[in-house]
Design an enzyme around this catalytic site. Structure first.
Site, PDB file in Angstrom:
ATOM      1  N   GLY A  14      11.666   3.106  12.105  1.00 34.86           N
ATOM      2  CA  GLY A  14      10.308   3.013  11.556  1.00 34.86           C
ATOM      3  C   GLY A  14       9.718   1.625  11.760  1.00 34.86           C
ATOM      4  O   GLY A  14      10.352   0.737  12.346  1.00 34.86           O
ATOM      5  N   ARG A 114      12.288   0.071  -7.793  1.00 34.43           N
ATOM      6  CA  ARG A 114      11.640  -1.205  -8.146  1.00 34.43           C
ATOM      7  C   ARG A 114      11.390  -1.409  -9.629  1.00 34.43           C
ATOM      8  O   ARG A 114      11.379  -2.527 -10.106  1.00 34.43           O
ATOM      9  CB  ARG A 114      10.272  -1.291  -7.463  1.00 34.43           C
ATOM     10  CG  ARG A 114      10.294  -1.982  -6.153  1.00 34.43           C
ATOM     11  CD  ARG A 114       8.878  -2.093  -5.595  1.00 34.43           C
ATOM     12  NE  ARG A 114       8.934  -2.038  -4.145  1.00 34.43           N
ATOM     13  CZ  ARG A 114       7.927  -1.632  -3.379  1.00 34.43           C
ATOM     14  NH1 ARG A 114       6.800  -1.250  -3.922  1.00 34.43           N
ATOM     15  NH2 ARG A 114       8.071  -1.609  -2.071  1.00 34.43           N
ATOM     16  N   CYS A 151       3.999  -4.814  -0.075  1.00 34.22           N
ATOM     17  CA  CYS A 151       3.626  -5.898   0.849  1.00 34.22           C
ATOM     18  C   CYS A 151       2.420  -6.738   0.390  1.00 34.22           C
ATOM     19  O   CYS A 151       2.404  -7.960   0.568  1.00 34.22           O
ATOM     20  CB  CYS A 151       3.383  -5.324   2.236  1.00 34.22           C
ATOM     21  SG  CYS A 151       2.562  -3.726   2.221  1.00 34.22           S
ATOM     22  N   GLY A 181       1.044  -0.910   7.794  1.00 31.10           N
ATOM     23  CA  GLY A 181       1.465  -0.750   6.399  1.00 31.10           C
ATOM     24  C   GLY A 181       1.702   0.701   6.016  1.00 31.10           C
ATOM     25  O   GLY A 181       2.346   0.978   5.015  1.00 31.10           O
ATOM     26  N   GLU A 203      -1.347   2.141  -4.462  1.00 32.97           N
ATOM     27  CA  GLU A 203      -1.229   0.714  -4.124  1.00 32.97           C
ATOM     28  C   GLU A 203      -1.756  -0.199  -5.241  1.00 32.97           C
ATOM     29  O   GLU A 203      -1.130  -1.202  -5.574  1.00 32.97           O
ATOM     30  CB  GLU A 203      -2.021   0.463  -2.828  1.00 32.97           C
ATOM     31  CG  GLU A 203      -1.604  -0.768  -2.066  1.00 32.97           C
ATOM     32  CD  GLU A 203      -0.376  -0.554  -1.202  1.00 32.97           C
ATOM     33  OE1 GLU A 203       0.378   0.419  -1.421  1.00 32.97           O
ATOM     34  OE2 GLU A 203      -0.148  -1.377  -0.298  1.00 32.97           O
ATOM     35  N   HIS A 234      -1.883  -8.150   6.354  1.00 31.75           N
ATOM     36  CA  HIS A 234      -2.803  -7.773   5.285  1.00 31.75           C
ATOM     37  C   HIS A 234      -3.560  -9.030   4.840  1.00 31.75           C
ATOM     38  O   HIS A 234      -2.952 -10.047   4.488  1.00 31.75           O
ATOM     39  CB  HIS A 234      -2.044  -7.220   4.076  1.00 31.75           C
ATOM     40  CG  HIS A 234      -1.367  -5.895   4.317  1.00 31.75           C
ATOM     41  ND1 HIS A 234      -1.544  -5.125   5.444  1.00 31.75           N
ATOM     42  CD2 HIS A 234      -0.503  -5.199   3.523  1.00 31.75           C
ATOM     43  CE1 HIS A 234      -0.828  -4.021   5.337  1.00 31.75           C
ATOM     44  NE2 HIS A 234      -0.187  -4.044   4.200  1.00 31.75           N
ATOM     45  N   ASN A 316       2.670  -7.949   6.625  1.00 25.79           N
ATOM     46  CA  ASN A 316       3.178  -6.881   5.757  1.00 25.79           C
ATOM     47  C   ASN A 316       4.540  -6.355   6.152  1.00 25.79           C
ATOM     48  O   ASN A 316       5.328  -5.955   5.294  1.00 25.79           O
ATOM     49  CB  ASN A 316       2.179  -5.720   5.721  1.00 25.79           C
ATOM     50  CG  ASN A 316       1.820  -5.217   7.107  1.00 25.79           C
ATOM     51  OD1 ASN A 316       1.219  -5.957   7.887  1.00 25.79           O
ATOM     52  ND2 ASN A 316       2.171  -3.990   7.417  1.00 25.79           N
TER      53      ASN A 316
END
Ligand SMILES: NC(=O)c1ccc[n+]([C@@H]2O[C@H](COP(=O)([O-])OP(=O)(O)OC[C@H]3O[C@@H](n4cnc5c(N)ncnc54)[C@H](OP(=O)(O)O)[C@@H]3O)[C@@H](O)[C@H]2O)c1
Length: 339
Positions: A14, A114, A151, A181, A203, A234, A316
């Site tokens: 990826g 996270r 990011c 992204g 986001e 970004h 990013n």
């Protein structure tokens, strides 16, 4: 370093996985010993199956690596200790806890873990002490998982870390986010060519949650995120309210003096670079710096009605993803393995 630590990359084909493969192809502390992608690619040579989207050549050292299946025993047999995850969140949600339970040290880009209390969202330049949470997860008796931020948040948290001392009350942020992204193949060209899309699912919520967790601050956050037809990098515009009156030259001084984690191979000597140039920064500088893509650039600094405004640029997929994860693993090695 003698006896490099063997590492694996999950999701190696990826957008983020490609950065891992590039940065690990010649790393002073880590040796790339294993890589995976989805089942259809297993058994193929990396170069023959990946659709390489980086803006530079694929390193020779990774071209003939075999893409392997996700198999704990095979990874153990290959001597893998550290696993870098560039998996989609839904896949990571299953795979990462299993890797941790089997004793691997997981450094992940996915959002899956996270927000777990004992899982750090690490940016070693800003909150290296949060690495100690791995002990709450059971390390050294077990493996652990360390994540890096979304990011956009990474760039924002970097620029804000040296400004925490002024007391950040509110953050207003607008992002202009590149198509990389969204991964590969990502968005349809029909949707993004000659267009901007003022919505990126989840986001804005991620930015709000993550900047607070990383910097241990509690400001009001107002975010808009927009996808723009740019390949990498970004751009963000930011307005801040502080508890005290702050002048622009104090902001520049704080950014210039921010020089932590210099001993890690993937940390630039100057992690935040400010320029007063009127058109700086721009996404076309996303791969500037040394190591490439690891510097956060700031500019367009101004003060109005007591508020401080500026622009920033973060790569990013490098600092905001794979490069940040590698830096996290370096911070772990330096802090816990005394290398
Ligand atoms: N792109 C960014 O700027 C960025 C920044 C920060 C964090 N992240 C996060 O990083 C992760 C990777 O993002 P990306 O942009 O690199 O995504 P991507 O381009 O879609 O790549 C996903 C990778 O995972 C593999 N994969 C997909 N489904 C799988 C499955 N069921 N089993 C095993 N492997 C599978 C893919 O293999 P195939 O190629 O074989 O399909 C590919 O290697 C995501 O969680 C994302 O949210 C991305």
């Amino acid at each position: 370093m003698e006896n490099k630590i063997k590492v694996a990359v999950m999701g190696a084909t990826g957008a983020v996985g490609q950065v891992f493969m590039w940065m690990l192809s010649d790393h002073p502390w880590f040796e790339l010993a294993y890589c995976t992608a989805s089942a259809a690619r297993v058994g193929q040579k990396y170069a023959s199956t990946v659709h390489w989207v980086m803006p530079f050549e694929m390193p020779e050292a990774i071209k003939d690596i075999d893409v392997k299946e996700f198999n704990f025993d095979a990874m153990k047999e290959a001597g893998v200790k550290i696993v870098f995850s560039a998996l989609p969140a839904a896949v990571a949600m299953e795979a990462e806890p299993q890797l941790r339970a089997r004793g691997f040290y997981v450094f992940s880009n996915a959002a899956a873990m996270r927000y777990d209390q004992d899982v750090p969202i690490l940016i070693p330049d800003t909150n290296v002490e949060q690495l100690d949470l791995i002990r709450t997860q059971g390390y050294p008796q077990t493996g652990f998982c360390v994540t890096n931020a979304n990011c956009v948040t990474t760039g924002l948290a970097m620029a804000l870390a040296p400004l925490r001392k002024f007391g950040i009350k509110t953050i207003t942020i607008n992002s202009y986010q590149s198509v990389s992204g969204a991964g590969y193949p990502g968005l349809s060209s029909f949707d993004i060519t000659d267009n901007c899309i003022p919505f990126i699912k989840g986001e804005e919520e991620k930015i709000e949650k993550e900047v607070k967790k990383i910097l241990s601050i509690n400001p009001d956050v107002y975010a808009y995120t927009v996808r723009v037809p740019v390949m990498f990098g970004h751009l963000e515009t930011v307005w801040l309210d502080f508890e005290q009156d702050v002048e622009c030259d104090e902001i520049v001084k704080a950014w210039n003096e921010f020089k932590e984690c210099q001993d890690l191979p993937s940390t630039p000597k100057q992690p935040i670079v400010y320029s007063p140039e009127s058109t700086f920064p721009q996404p076309k500088y996303a791969f500037w710096g040394n190591p490439k893509g690891m510097v956060v650039y700031t500019g367009r600094l101004k003060k109005k009605n007591g508020k401080i405004g500026f622009c920033l640029l973060v790569n990013n997929i490098v600092k905001g993803a794979a490069g940040g994860s590698i830096q996290n693993a370096e911070a772990f090695v330096s802090r816990f393995l005394n290398r």
